[in-house]
Design a protein around this motif. Structure first.
Motif, PDB file in Angstrom:
ATOM      1  N   VAL A 235      41.387  53.741  27.037  1.00  0.00           N
ATOM      2  CA  VAL A 235      40.781  53.594  25.717  1.00  0.00           C
ATOM      3  C   VAL A 235      41.271  52.331  25.021  1.00  0.00           C
ATOM      4  O   VAL A 235      40.466  51.574  24.447  1.00  0.00           O
ATOM      5  N   SER A 236      42.559  52.060  25.056  1.00  0.00           N
ATOM      6  CA  SER A 236      43.080  50.887  24.353  1.00  0.00           C
ATOM      7  C   SER A 236      42.480  49.598  24.909  1.00  0.00           C
ATOM      8  O   SER A 236      42.106  48.696  24.142  1.00  0.00           O
ATOM      9  N   ASN A 237      42.368  49.488  26.223  1.00  0.00           N
ATOM     10  CA  ASN A 237      41.792  48.284  26.815  1.00  0.00           C
ATOM     11  C   ASN A 237      40.305  48.174  26.519  1.00  0.00           C
ATOM     12  O   ASN A 237      39.791  47.075  26.276  1.00  0.00           O
ATOM     13  N   TYR A 238      39.617  49.313  26.502  1.00  0.00           N
ATOM     14  CA  TYR A 238      38.184  49.285  26.204  1.00  0.00           C
ATOM     15  C   TYR A 238      37.960  48.854  24.749  1.00  0.00           C
ATOM     16  O   TYR A 238      37.052  48.063  24.456  1.00  0.00           O
ATOM     17  N   LEU A 239      38.782  49.353  23.846  1.00  0.00           N
ATOM     18  CA  LEU A 239      38.661  48.962  22.452  1.00  0.00           C
ATOM     19  C   LEU A 239      38.855  47.454  22.292  1.00  0.00           C
ATOM     20  O   LEU A 239      38.079  46.777  21.605  1.00  0.00           O
ATOM     21  N   HIS A 240      39.890  46.929  22.922  1.00  0.00           N
ATOM     22  CA  HIS A 240      40.178  45.496  22.816  1.00  0.00           C
ATOM     23  C   HIS A 240      39.058  44.644  23.404  1.00  0.00           C
ATOM     24  O   HIS A 240      38.665  43.630  22.821  1.00  0.00           O
ATOM     25  N   ASP A 241      38.553  45.060  24.551  1.00  0.00           N
ATOM     26  CA  ASP A 241      37.623  44.214  25.306  1.00  0.00           C
ATOM     27  C   ASP A 241      36.155  44.405  24.938  1.00  0.00           C
ATOM     28  O   ASP A 241      35.354  43.465  25.080  1.00  0.00           O
ATOM     29  N   HIS A 242      35.778  45.602  24.481  1.00  0.00           N
ATOM     30  CA  HIS A 242      34.353  45.902  24.359  1.00  0.00           C
ATOM     31  C   HIS A 242      33.897  46.391  22.988  1.00  0.00           C
ATOM     32  O   HIS A 242      32.688  46.428  22.731  1.00  0.00           O
ATOM     33  N   ILE A 243      34.801  46.801  22.123  1.00  0.00           N
ATOM     34  CA  ILE A 243      34.391  47.290  20.804  1.00  0.00           C
ATOM     35  C   ILE A 243      34.500  46.159  19.788  1.00  0.00           C
ATOM     36  O   ILE A 243      35.566  45.569  19.602  1.00  0.00           O
ATOM     37  N   ASN A 244      33.387  45.873  19.125  1.00  0.00           N
ATOM     38  CA  ASN A 244      33.327  44.758  18.185  1.00  0.00           C
ATOM     39  C   ASN A 244      32.649  45.191  16.891  1.00  0.00           C
ATOM     40  O   ASN A 244      32.193  46.341  16.759  1.00  0.00           O
ATOM     41  N   MET A 245      32.558  44.283  15.950  1.00  0.00           N
ATOM     42  CA  MET A 245      31.908  44.577  14.680  1.00  0.00           C
ATOM     43  C   MET A 245      30.493  45.087  14.911  1.00  0.00           C
ATOM     44  O   MET A 245      29.754  44.541  15.732  1.00  0.00           O
ATOM     45  N   GLY A 246      30.158  46.165  14.204  1.00  0.00           N
ATOM     46  CA  GLY A 246      28.840  46.757  14.335  1.00  0.00           C
ATOM     47  C   GLY A 246      28.788  47.933  15.284  1.00  0.00           C
ATOM     48  O   GLY A 246      27.857  48.746  15.223  1.00  0.00           O
ATOM     49  N   ASP A 247      29.794  48.057  16.160  1.00  0.00           N
ATOM     50  CA  ASP A 247      29.827  49.192  17.085  1.00  0.00           C
ATOM     51  C   ASP A 247      30.265  50.453  16.348  1.00  0.00           C
ATOM     52  O   ASP A 247      30.973  50.389  15.340  1.00  0.00           O
ATOM     53  N   GLU A 248      29.867  51.598  16.880  1.00  0.00           N
ATOM     54  CA  GLU A 248      30.212  52.876  16.259  1.00  0.00           C
ATOM     55  C   GLU A 248      31.200  53.664  17.107  1.00  0.00           C
ATOM     56  O   GLU A 248      31.157  53.633  18.339  1.00  0.00           O
ATOM     57  N   LEU A 249      32.090  54.362  16.411  1.00  0.00           N
ATOM     58  CA  LEU A 249      33.029  55.289  17.026  1.00  0.00           C
ATOM     59  C   LEU A 249      32.926  56.604  16.272  1.00  0.00           C
ATOM     60  O   LEU A 249      32.561  56.635  15.096  1.00  0.00           O
ATOM     61  N   GLU A 250      33.283  57.692  16.939  1.00  0.00           N
ATOM     62  CA  GLU A 250      33.346  58.990  16.265  1.00  0.00           C
ATOM     63  C   GLU A 250      34.783  59.244  15.842  1.00  0.00           C
ATOM     64  O   GLU A 250      35.717  58.995  16.608  1.00  0.00           O
ATOM     65  N   VAL A 251      34.946  59.751  14.628  1.00  0.00           N
ATOM     66  CA  VAL A 251      36.274  59.866  14.028  1.00  0.00           C
ATOM     67  C   VAL A 251      36.453  61.237  13.379  1.00  0.00           C
ATOM     68  O   VAL A 251      35.513  61.778  12.788  1.00  0.00           O
TER      69      VAL A 251
END
Length: 430
Positions: A235-251
């Motif tokens: 998860v940490s690597n995916y967040l760094h590499d693939h999650i950017n402004m405009g993307d959605e996450l569930e919280v």
């Protein structure tokens, strides 16, 4: 209510559980995931691989056997675990599944020694213990849902800002996709994020501390890229590499009981190592937002949130101590310095294990090497203070031991684990 015979049988198994506990819990998780792969998303696979989850559960089972006739003793530990369960959306219907596989693992590992009498006694005891968790978590679910700005389970958030804080830590600013206001939270609490990663069968959940004070329009989480551990952090690597402004996450709504206690009139020491700085940032920024010279509607919200009129802790001396390998991986250096400078009675101390040549030029650290007993003894001026510690397990264990050597009372030392709670005093350092 458990019968006296059941209590006696369960308590008699405590020595066996102390010896075979981890073996039983390893068997339990293997069988659970084999039968219910849909539950894999609730657990951190790195903690599974390191054996932390198995050890934490073994400790819990052993404690249950030891205090089965005094379950009130376990309530603080139950609440800590319940916070994590609520944040992960663990539900009452999960408990019978867990019970079935836990009893099966006890039988499988102990063999003939696990007589029908013992298994039946544990089945009865598990039912009572499970109900304690269910009742505590029910209250937490209701509180999370009914609070101002609250919601049930997971809600969609949009990444509105992504900031590189150091070579290995990046902050993500999360805003509700529906633009609703955020609920208040206590400094030190965390949220769970859930996301889908290509190639993974299940959704993955991870818990991250909130790294800013409440009262903002966004939640801020600050994530370390876990690339040097085995296995690497999916998860940490995916967040760094693939999650950017405009993307959605569930919280999920904020949870956790490792929080700044604003009602105690005592100096505060915030001590962190590595990415353990994240909950300390929330604590520090909350203190800064709440001091008298910053009187504002935001300060009023903070005082209301902390449910105290005096907020004694927030006006007492604050010492911020952080240990990092060097300046390249030290997150929030400038933010901490600026915040400390604007506080009425605060100081900071940074120690670098292996400073770079640039660190020496900038003179942005105070000590070299580890945060050892000698350094702590020169930093700690008030032994009656409240100490909050977060970081790698080895760092926390060494810090707790050194603080106790300095004469700090055990009840004044508070710490938080990343992942499942372990018995810090009994943790074996590599």
């Amino acid at each position: 209510m458990l019968s006296q015979k059941t209590i006696e049988i369960v308590k008699s198994t405590a020595p066996v559980l102390a010896e075979k506990g981890v073996e039983i819990t390893k068997c339990f998780y293997k069988n659970l995931f084999s039968s219910h792969p849909e539950l894999l998303n609730i657990f951190n696979h790195a903690n599974q691989a390191k054996g932390r989850q198995q050890t934490a559960l073994a400790n819990t089972v052993y404690a249950a056997a030891t205090y089965i006739d005094q379950l009130e003793v376990l309530i603080p530990a139950v609440k800590q675990i319940a916070h994590k369960h609520r944040s992960l959306a663990v539900k009452p219907e999960h408990y019978p599944i867990v019970g079935e596989h836990l009893l099966g693992a006890i039988k499988e590992v102990l063999g003939d020694a696990a007589t029908d009498e013992i298994i039946n006694a544990w089945a009865e005891a598990y039912g009572v213990i499970a109900q304690v968790f269910i009742d505590v978590e029910k209250e937490m679910y209701e509180e999370a849902t009914n609070q101002t700005g609250g919601w049930k389970d997971f809600k969609k958030f949009k990444v509105v800002k992504k900031v590189e804080e150091s070579a290995i830590i990046t902050s993500f600013y999360l805003e509700p996709s529906d633009k609703t206001a955020l609920p208040a939270f206590l400094p030190g609490q965390y949220i769970t994020i859930r996301l889908s990663i290509p190639g993974e069968t299940n959704l993955l959940n991870r818990q991250y501390s909130l790294s800013d004070a409440a009262g903002q329009s966004t939640f801020r989480i600050s994530v370390k890229r876990e690339s040097e551990c085995t296995p690497k952090g999916k998860v940490s690597n995916y967040l760094h590499d693939h999650i950017n402004m405009g993307d959605e996450l569930e919280v999920t709504a904020p949870a956790g009981d490792f929080v700044l206690d604003a009602e105690k009139a005592a100096p505060v020491y915030l001590i962190s190592g590595g990415v353990g700085i994240t909950p300390m940032m929330s604590m520090l920024k909350t203190v800064a937002a709440s001091q008298p010279k910053t009187h504002s509607s935001f300060a009023q919200k903070i005082m209301s949130m902390l449910k105290t009129k005096e907020t004694a802790q927030l006006n007492n001396p604050v010492t911020f101590v952080h240990a990092a390998k060097n300046g390249e991986v030290h997150a929030f250096h400038d933010e901490v310095c600026e915040t400390i400078e604007n506080l009425q009675n605060a100081r900071r101390y940074f120690v670098y294990e292996q400073p770079t040549s640039e660190d020496y030029v900038k003179k942005q650290f105070n000590g070299e090497g580890y945060l050892d007993f000698e350094k702590l003894s020169s930093i700690v001026k008030e032994k009656e203070a409240q100490f909050y510690i977060c970081g790698p397990v080895e760092f926390m264990k060494a810090t707790v031991i050194n603080l106790e050597k300095l004469g700090v009372a055990e009840e004044n030392i508070h710490y938080e684990f990343f992942g499942p709670a372990l018995n810090l005093k009994e943790y074996e350092m590599a």
